[in-house]
Design a protein around this motif. Sequence first.
Motif, PDB file in Angstrom:
ATOM      1  N   ILE A 218       0.839  -1.196   0.000  1.00 44.85           N
ATOM      2  CA  ILE A 218       0.000   0.000   0.000  1.00 44.85           C
ATOM      3  C   ILE A 218       0.877   1.249   0.000  1.00 44.85           C
ATOM      4  N   ALA A 219       1.896   1.259   0.836  1.00 43.04           N
ATOM      5  CA  ALA A 219       2.773   2.425   0.928  1.00 43.04           C
ATOM      6  C   ALA A 219       4.112   1.983   1.480  1.00 43.04           C
ATOM      7  N   ARG A 220       5.113   2.823   1.238  1.00 42.10           N
ATOM      8  CA  ARG A 220       6.480   2.512   1.669  1.00 42.10           C
ATOM      9  C   ARG A 220       7.180   3.819   2.007  1.00 42.10           C
ATOM     10  N   SER A 221       7.958   3.816   3.093  1.00 44.30           N
ATOM     11  CA  SER A 221       8.634   5.054   3.494  1.00 44.30           C
ATOM     12  C   SER A 221       9.774   5.415   2.547  1.00 44.30           C
ATOM     13  N   GLU A 222      10.328   4.433   1.851  1.00 44.00           N
ATOM     14  CA  GLU A 222      11.408   4.666   0.902  1.00 44.00           C
ATOM     15  C   GLU A 222      10.984   4.160  -0.479  1.00 44.00           C
ATOM     16  N   ARG A 223      11.214   4.991  -1.523  1.00 46.56           N
ATOM     17  CA  ARG A 223      10.926   4.617  -2.919  1.00 46.56           C
ATOM     18  C   ARG A 223       9.493   4.103  -3.065  1.00 46.56           C
ATOM     19  N   HIS A 224       8.569   4.866  -2.518  1.00 55.53           N
ATOM     20  CA  HIS A 224       7.162   4.480  -2.536  1.00 55.53           C
ATOM     21  C   HIS A 224       6.641   4.298  -3.960  1.00 55.53           C
ATOM     22  N   SER A 225       6.935   5.246  -4.846  1.00 49.26           N
ATOM     23  CA  SER A 225       6.390   5.197  -6.206  1.00 49.26           C
ATOM     24  C   SER A 225       6.925   4.008  -6.994  1.00 49.26           C
ATOM     25  N   ASP A 226       8.116   3.493  -6.638  1.00 48.37           N
ATOM     26  CA  ASP A 226       8.691   2.369  -7.381  1.00 48.37           C
ATOM     27  C   ASP A 226       8.020   1.046  -7.041  1.00 48.37           C
ATOM     28  N   SER A 250      15.763  -7.181   1.350  1.00 45.71           N
ATOM     29  CA  SER A 250      14.882  -6.057   1.069  1.00 45.71           C
ATOM     30  C   SER A 250      14.840  -5.826  -0.442  1.00 45.71           C
ATOM     31  N   ARG A 251      13.958  -4.918  -0.878  1.00 45.85           N
ATOM     32  CA  ARG A 251      13.889  -4.594  -2.299  1.00 45.85           C
ATOM     33  C   ARG A 251      15.210  -3.996  -2.794  1.00 45.85           C
ATOM     34  N   GLU A 252      15.992  -3.416  -1.877  1.00 41.26           N
ATOM     35  CA  GLU A 252      17.284  -2.865  -2.255  1.00 41.26           C
ATOM     36  C   GLU A 252      18.400  -3.907  -2.230  1.00 41.26           C
ATOM     37  N   GLY A 253      18.037  -5.177  -1.911  1.00 39.54           N
ATOM     38  CA  GLY A 253      19.020  -6.256  -1.933  1.00 39.54           C
ATOM     39  C   GLY A 253      19.813  -6.415  -0.662  1.00 39.54           C
ATOM     40  N   GLU A 254      19.361  -5.815   0.452  1.00 40.73           N
ATOM     41  CA  GLU A 254      20.087  -5.932   1.712  1.00 40.73           C
ATOM     42  C   GLU A 254      19.463  -7.018   2.587  1.00 40.73           C
ATOM     43  N   ASP A 255      20.326  -7.782   3.284  1.00 44.23           N
ATOM     44  CA  ASP A 255      19.823  -8.715   4.294  1.00 44.23           C
ATOM     45  C   ASP A 255      19.182  -7.906   5.418  1.00 44.23           C
TER      46      ASP A 255
END
Length: 690
Positions: A218-226, A250-255
């Motif tokens: 629904i929403a994300r604090s970082e890179r919401h539109s992506d 994570s979506r950014e590839g971090e453990d």
Amino acid sequence: MTIAGFFAGLRTRSRSLRFRLVALVAAALVPALAFDGWLTIQAARSERTQIERNADDKTKEVMADIDHEIASSKATLIALASSQFLQTQDFERFHLQMTEVARQLGVEIVLRDASNGKQLVNTIVNWGEPLPQVTTPESLDSMREALESGKPSVSNVFYGSVMNQSVITVGIPVARGGANGYYLLVAIPLDTFAAALSNAGLPGQWTVTLIDRGNTIIARSERHSDYVGTKVKFSFNDAGSAEGVNFGLSREGEDTRWTWRRSAITGWVVSIGVPLALLEAPQNSALINYASASGALLVLSLALTYLLSGYLPHSVGTLGIDRTPTREEFRILFESAPNGVLVVDDKRRIVLTNEKIDQKFGYDRAALTGQPVDILFSERFLDTSAASANALVRLKPPTSGDRSVYGRRKDGFEFPIEILANPIAPRAGRFEIVTIIDTTPRMQAAARLQAAVSERDELRRRLMQAQEDERLRLARELHDETGQTLTAALLELKGLEIQYNEAGRSRIRALRERMDEIGKSLDRIARELRPASINELGLNTALANYVSEWSQQFGIPADFLRGGDFDLDTLTDEQRTAIYRIVQEALTNIAKHAREATSVSVVVGRAGGNVQLTIEDNGAGFDTAVLNGQSLNGQTLTGNTPAKGRRGLGVAGMRERLALIGGELEIESSIGIGTTVFARIPANIARLSA
């Protein structure tokens, strides 16, 4: 024996002597460095635990904010549903009223016909213009749920063609002529939730995500539109609980460690991710710094010892013939030792001492030479039994209660020490090189640590007391102020019934019934916060009443039994409150995780010199290994396996309450059989006897 005679007896190979001295220094340094390393790791782990607790608390806080946003939308719809323009079907004026509310809130509000789902009023479309009649499956499902249940519903994410963006809807059924005549909904843009998450005040590198019941973002604090509107891989619906912790990329590839919590109002999930690199940073940094410092210290000490010991014995010739080390060479070795060192002969006399020994024990230089070694220790530590007849340093083995040994200064002052004795056998006879380490700094550090632990426990005790006081205050306000206000409102509504026709009186009676339910809920919450019966009727009656009310509320047969002839109310207030809260928490866990149970028993009795509280159920049970963070056969604790997060917080709270009063908690459980909780509280049973 003279010093010259001692030197004459030290004819041995230089390499062996050098390595022995290096080993002696290492034996003195390694234990101290290992202890410091353990303290460093514990401090780093505590910092990580605090970060994880902060993430858990932040998850609850963000979920409360989202629930408040949804509750506000429901309240707005309920207020609009009572509009006289809607009741008289004056849709043009109702459109004006809806448009003003939608403009202030930045949302779209739609009124649909409950019978066919067609739009009647839409705040985005001007009055009189054709209304769009395209309805998404998500919106229809939400409307159908509300009409069938008669309660407000919240949709999953879908694309709103009129608003031209992804939205969620909150809708309520509106009665007309005794049946559902309309469906009133508000469409909220997802950017509204993204703004709320961005303003949640999370630390850097933390990410908070809001996910609907279909695992869509629904929403994300970082890179919401992506990522808005995309699916997450982890299925929260299969987790089988309202909260938990899982690990993944994570979506950014971090453990990342994800702490998540499901809303009881919407079924949505708030998940806060903290990168593992951030969690492990304190420990990694501490270990690197400690390894560098301790390694440098150890290498420097050993290298210095090795180099200085090389000046003592020098081998010459191809056959490795040894010569006697000079007095100066031997003195350098002795004086370079990091601790006090002395040599004892076979008659238990001190042959040599370094300057650190003389300073530590308060003697003039070389004043100890020729003195019996027993002069350095208190008489209570000397062992005169036959078993120690052959020992050069005769000290009693430490007892189980006190493992400390104390040295005695010339002025009689005693201080804690550690002794390392290394026997040597030169030609001159039998000797021991004795290293004496002053452990005063270590014991002072341990005392400071114990004081800090005591201060922490006292702080916890005060926090719990403050919590109980606040619960009591809230309970009184709910009962005295809010309850009286609600009663006055009910009486006022009853007086208004005669002023309206039958339809109006029916609506007022429905409102009174709702307010009456609210009053009952407030009364139950007040009792759970702080039941007055603990002080008024006593703990025994309070427990019996609570178990009975809990059994009626959840439909699970339960009984309460007090074993033994002692009075629970002679316990301290802190102990009585702890017993009551532990019963509350245990029964709450049964209601959450063992609803299939058909029998629950709560027993308070004696167990030796303790008061023992036993709560037993015959529910599904679980593997108690998960409470210690262990896995089952290497598998992740999900699905039908009770995860640590489901019971861990409640069990931790019970353990903490008991620890503050000197008690202990034990949990026994078998899958398919049930669970038993034992809480033991130390008390003077004789004093408690009735």
